[in-house]
Write a protein that holds these residues in place. Structure first.
Motif, PDB file in Angstrom:
ATOM      1  N   GLU A 195      12.961  17.134  -1.117  1.00  0.00           N
ATOM      2  CA  GLU A 195      11.854  17.313  -0.336  1.00  0.00           C
ATOM      3  C   GLU A 195      12.165  16.848   1.125  1.00  0.00           C
ATOM      4  O   GLU A 195      11.710  17.601   2.182  1.00  0.00           O
ATOM      5  N   CYS A 196      12.758  15.921   1.512  1.00  0.00           N
ATOM      6  CA  CYS A 196      13.216  15.716   3.025  1.00  0.00           C
ATOM      7  C   CYS A 196      14.090  16.573   3.527  1.00  0.00           C
ATOM      8  O   CYS A 196      13.805  17.029   4.322  1.00  0.00           O
ATOM      9  N   HIS A 197      14.970  17.333   2.801  1.00  0.00           N
ATOM     10  CA  HIS A 197      15.620  18.609   3.452  1.00  0.00           C
ATOM     11  C   HIS A 197      14.863  19.712   3.571  1.00  0.00           C
ATOM     12  O   HIS A 197      15.040  19.936   4.521  1.00  0.00           O
ATOM     13  N   ARG A 198      13.695  19.809   2.757  1.00  0.00           N
ATOM     14  CA  ARG A 198      12.773  20.942   2.894  1.00  0.00           C
ATOM     15  C   ARG A 198      11.894  20.767   4.286  1.00  0.00           C
ATOM     16  O   ARG A 198      11.626  21.607   4.850  1.00  0.00           O
ATOM     17  N   ARG A 199      11.619  19.542   4.365  1.00  0.00           N
ATOM     18  CA  ARG A 199      10.574  19.306   5.554  1.00  0.00           C
ATOM     19  C   ARG A 199      11.579  18.761   6.885  1.00  0.00           C
ATOM     20  O   ARG A 199      10.912  18.431   7.773  1.00  0.00           O
ATOM     21  N   GLY A 200      12.801  19.065   6.709  1.00  0.00           N
ATOM     22  CA  GLY A 200      13.549  18.608   7.944  1.00  0.00           C
ATOM     23  C   GLY A 200      13.763  17.110   8.276  1.00  0.00           C
ATOM     24  O   GLY A 200      13.942  16.905   9.556  1.00  0.00           O
ATOM     25  N   ILE A 201      13.670  16.251   7.367  1.00  0.00           N
ATOM     26  CA  ILE A 201      13.432  14.740   7.409  1.00  0.00           C
ATOM     27  C   ILE A 201      15.092  14.481   7.497  1.00  0.00           C
ATOM     28  O   ILE A 201      15.580  14.798   6.146  1.00  0.00           O
ATOM     29  N   LYS A 202      15.382  13.894   8.140  1.00  0.00           N
ATOM     30  CA  LYS A 202      16.860  13.399   8.120  1.00  0.00           C
ATOM     31  C   LYS A 202      17.059  12.128   7.282  1.00  0.00           C
ATOM     32  O   LYS A 202      16.457  11.205   7.464  1.00  0.00           O
ATOM     33  N   VAL A 203      18.048  12.024   6.445  1.00  0.00           N
ATOM     34  CA  VAL A 203      18.583  10.985   5.602  1.00  0.00           C
ATOM     35  C   VAL A 203      19.908  10.514   5.718  1.00  0.00           C
ATOM     36  O   VAL A 203      20.712  11.488   5.466  1.00  0.00           O
ATOM     37  N   PRO A 204      19.994   9.288   6.076  1.00  0.00           N
ATOM     38  CA  PRO A 204      19.101   8.249   6.659  1.00  0.00           C
ATOM     39  C   PRO A 204      18.723   8.172   7.951  1.00  0.00           C
ATOM     40  O   PRO A 204      18.120   7.197   8.214  1.00  0.00           O
ATOM     41  N   GLY A 205      18.799   9.221   8.619  1.00  0.00           N
ATOM     42  CA  GLY A 205      18.331   9.075  10.140  1.00  0.00           C
ATOM     43  C   GLY A 205      17.170   8.932  10.171  1.00  0.00           C
ATOM     44  O   GLY A 205      16.593   8.240  11.162  1.00  0.00           O
ATOM     45  N   ASP A 206      16.312   9.511   9.752  1.00  0.00           N
ATOM     46  CA  ASP A 206      14.665   9.223   9.598  1.00  0.00           C
ATOM     47  C   ASP A 206      14.190   8.495   8.615  1.00  0.00           C
ATOM     48  O   ASP A 206      13.077   7.664   8.876  1.00  0.00           O
ATOM     49  N   ALA A 259       9.662  14.816  -5.482  1.00  0.00           N
ATOM     50  CA  ALA A 259       9.148  15.684  -4.323  1.00  0.00           C
ATOM     51  C   ALA A 259       7.755  15.253  -4.203  1.00  0.00           C
ATOM     52  O   ALA A 259       7.165  15.285  -2.935  1.00  0.00           O
ATOM     53  N   LEU A 260       6.714  15.378  -5.237  1.00  0.00           N
ATOM     54  CA  LEU A 260       5.369  15.048  -5.039  1.00  0.00           C
ATOM     55  C   LEU A 260       4.827  13.721  -4.759  1.00  0.00           C
ATOM     56  O   LEU A 260       4.108  13.579  -3.815  1.00  0.00           O
ATOM     57  N   THR A 261       5.542  12.787  -4.988  1.00  0.00           N
ATOM     58  CA  THR A 261       5.285  11.395  -4.758  1.00  0.00           C
ATOM     59  C   THR A 261       5.753  11.238  -3.272  1.00  0.00           C
ATOM     60  O   THR A 261       4.942  10.540  -2.494  1.00  0.00           O
ATOM     61  N   LEU A 262       6.908  11.794  -2.772  1.00  0.00           N
ATOM     62  CA  LEU A 262       7.229  11.426  -1.423  1.00  0.00           C
ATOM     63  C   LEU A 262       6.210  12.296  -0.453  1.00  0.00           C
ATOM     64  O   LEU A 262       5.862  11.765   0.499  1.00  0.00           O
ATOM     65  N   GLY A 263       5.757  13.522  -0.978  1.00  0.00           N
ATOM     66  CA  GLY A 263       4.853  14.037  -0.232  1.00  0.00           C
ATOM     67  C   GLY A 263       3.553  13.251  -0.062  1.00  0.00           C
ATOM     68  O   GLY A 263       3.067  13.297   1.112  1.00  0.00           O
ATOM     69  N   ILE A 264       3.164  12.725  -1.118  1.00  0.00           N
ATOM     70  CA  ILE A 264       1.800  11.696  -0.967  1.00  0.00           C
ATOM     71  C   ILE A 264       2.143  10.612  -0.023  1.00  0.00           C
ATOM     72  O   ILE A 264       1.418  10.220   0.673  1.00  0.00           O
ATOM     73  N   LEU A 265       3.280  10.064  -0.199  1.00  0.00           N
ATOM     74  CA  LEU A 265       3.672   9.019   0.845  1.00  0.00           C
ATOM     75  C   LEU A 265       3.597   9.382   2.202  1.00  0.00           C
ATOM     76  O   LEU A 265       3.113   8.374   3.123  1.00  0.00           O
ATOM     77  N   LEU A 266       4.123  10.567   2.640  1.00  0.00           N
ATOM     78  CA  LEU A 266       4.230  10.844   3.899  1.00  0.00           C
ATOM     79  C   LEU A 266       3.162  11.247   4.348  1.00  0.00           C
ATOM     80  O   LEU A 266       2.870  11.063   5.690  1.00  0.00           O
ATOM     81  N   GLU A 267       2.028  11.703   3.561  1.00  0.00           N
ATOM     82  CA  GLU A 267       0.679  11.979   3.976  1.00  0.00           C
ATOM     83  C   GLU A 267       0.110  10.625   4.451  1.00  0.00           C
ATOM     84  O   GLU A 267      -0.838  10.555   5.374  1.00  0.00           O
ATOM     85  N   ARG A 268       0.317   9.755   3.630  1.00  0.00           N
ATOM     86  CA  ARG A 268      -0.227   8.014   3.907  1.00  0.00           C
ATOM     87  C   ARG A 268       0.255   7.404   5.037  1.00  0.00           C
ATOM     88  O   ARG A 268      -0.260   7.003   5.972  1.00  0.00           O
ATOM     89  N   GLU A 283       0.995  -1.024   0.044  1.00  0.00           N
ATOM     90  CA  GLU A 283       0.122   0.246   0.117  1.00  0.00           C
ATOM     91  C   GLU A 283       1.066   1.335   0.091  1.00  0.00           C
ATOM     92  O   GLU A 283       0.483   2.292  -0.205  1.00  0.00           O
ATOM     93  N   LEU A 284       2.073   1.124   0.211  1.00  0.00           N
ATOM     94  CA  LEU A 284       3.009   2.243   0.368  1.00  0.00           C
ATOM     95  C   LEU A 284       3.717   2.482  -1.090  1.00  0.00           C
ATOM     96  O   LEU A 284       4.665   3.237  -1.292  1.00  0.00           O
ATOM     97  N   VAL A 285       3.393   1.724  -2.160  1.00  0.00           N
ATOM     98  CA  VAL A 285       3.908   1.869  -3.345  1.00  0.00           C
ATOM     99  C   VAL A 285       3.272   2.894  -3.973  1.00  0.00           C
ATOM    100  O   VAL A 285       1.924   2.668  -4.443  1.00  0.00           O
ATOM    101  N   ILE A 286       3.799   4.238  -4.258  1.00  0.00           N
ATOM    102  CA  ILE A 286       3.014   5.155  -4.970  1.00  0.00           C
ATOM    103  C   ILE A 286       3.263   5.353  -6.422  1.00  0.00           C
ATOM    104  O   ILE A 286       4.431   5.364  -6.765  1.00  0.00           O
ATOM    105  N   ARG A 287       2.128   5.594  -7.099  1.00  0.00           N
ATOM    106  CA  ARG A 287       2.051   5.574  -8.419  1.00  0.00           C
ATOM    107  C   ARG A 287       1.637   7.032  -8.848  1.00  0.00           C
ATOM    108  O   ARG A 287       0.393   7.159  -8.693  1.00  0.00           O
ATOM    109  N   GLU A 288       2.389   7.928  -9.261  1.00  0.00           N
ATOM    110  CA  GLU A 288       1.932   9.137  -9.416  1.00  0.00           C
ATOM    111  C   GLU A 288       2.499   9.856 -10.667  1.00  0.00           C
ATOM    112  O   GLU A 288       3.669   9.609 -10.791  1.00  0.00           O
TER     113      GLU A 288
END
Length: 342
Positions: free
Chosen positions: A257-268, A227-236, A211-216
């Motif tokens: 998009e992770c950098h903009r949201r403050g999501i650490k890669v690979p920390g988060d 950036a768009l599909t990661l945003g959709i995934l994070l909402e879900r 269910e977390l495989v996003i096709r957009e």
């Protein structure tokens, strides 16, 4: 040709032989003819010559796009392999549309290429029939079908997806997603969808859902797509631990998009892509990816075609129907064990 023969002091037949089969003419005569051709800026009529020789010395290469550096590298490898035998590429690009591929194949066959190289193994019924009836070598690239039209040079996109999922599972991740494009429009990334199919097969084998495989969005994917599909995934699934993008291009957009949201890669969040593009190596952190030697695909395709087209040196030679160039998982800074993620 008359002017060349007069300047070189030879017959028109000798000029014709120099152009069609230079090995049949002595070196001194050949040099005189070539010097005359250069002085007169004479350009031989290859179309007229092909009527008798049945060779045009053109190879058709049909690619999804030329803006993707991997496909450009494949074209370069193919051109370099074919150049010593004086073959030139005639390139068409489909923008991931099967109907456009069919149109290009029809147009190219009217120009009598000596072979067709086409990216992908799924074609319209009409395109399949035209290639089957063309009577020339056909090489499908960037995949390894069970039953190629003629020959194939590539790798298994399905196994690429499986390798990506197995890597993320081995790191201990269980909330795993993926980013791809939709398949309901005219432009379809069939190879990307095959990677997603392999990816989801491993998730199911591990008892996880897809269910977390996003096709957009439509192919080809872009930075904006990631950036768009990661945003959709994070909402879900705000608690997603790891993500696989079907292309490094999309992965780069997701990383930004992770950098903009403050999501650490690979920390988060662990993130990986496909293709080993230059930009994936230059990102901070550099992106874990699946490396494909795109230029080698073109080079191996050219080598295979030269063997098939040159029956005079090996009339009994039968090349392998499919050449698998393989792939390599390259671990970099965007993936880490689950214990280091949130």
């Amino acid at each position: 040709m008359h002017d060349v023969s007069r300047l070189a002091g030879v017959s028109k037949m000798t000029v014709s032989r120099v152009l069609a089969d230079p090995d049949l003419v002595s070196e001194s005569t050949r040099n005189r003819v070539m010097k005359a051709i250069e002085q007169l800026s004479y350009v031989p009529d290859r179309v007229a010559g092909s009527l008798s020789s049945r060779r045009t010395n053109f190879i058709t290469a049909i690619l999804p796009t030329l803006t993707n550096s991997n496909f450009a590298d494949t074209a370069q490898g193919l051109a370099e392999a074919m150049r010593p035998a004086d073959y030139q590429l005639l390139i068409g690009y489909t923008m991931y549309r099967l109907e456009e591929e069919e149109r290009i194949i029809r147009a190219m066959l009217a120009r009598r290429p000596d072979a067709i190289v086409v990216a992908g193994t799924t074609h319209t019924k009409a395109a399949n029939e035209m290639m089957l009836r063309a009577g020339i070598p056909i090489v499908e690239i960037w995949d390894t079908p069970q039953h190629p039209i003629d020959h194939a040079v590539g790798f298994s996109n399905y196994e690429v997806g499986r390798a990506a999922a197995l890597h993320l599972l081995a790191l201990g991740h269980r909330r795993i997603g993926a980013l791809g494009s939709r398949m309901d429009g005219d432009a379809k990334d069939l190879r990307g969808e095959s990677r997603l199919a392999g990816f989801t097969s491993v998730l199911r084998e591990a008892g996880l859902g897809d269910e977390l495989v996003i096709r957009e969005g439509l192919a080809p994917v872009s930075y904006d797509h990631g950036a768009l599909t990661l945003g959709i995934l994070l909402e879900r699934a705000p608690d997603v631990q790891a993500v696989f993008a079907v292309s490094d291009i999309s992965a780069v957009g997701a990383l930004m998009e992770c950098h903009r949201r403050g999501i650490k890669v690979p920390g988060d969040l662990s993130l990986m892509g496909f293709g080993d593009f230059d930009i994936a190596r230059q990102c901070v952190p550099a992106i874990t990816t699946i490396r494909i030697d795109a230029e080698q695909i073109g080079r191996r395709t050219g080598e295979l075609l030269l063997q098939v087209l040159d029956r005079s040196t090996a009339p009994d030679y039968t090349p392998a129907a499919a050449v698998n160039v393989g792939f390599e998982l390259v671990t970099r800074g965007t993936t880490a064990p689950a214990g280091k993620s949130r």
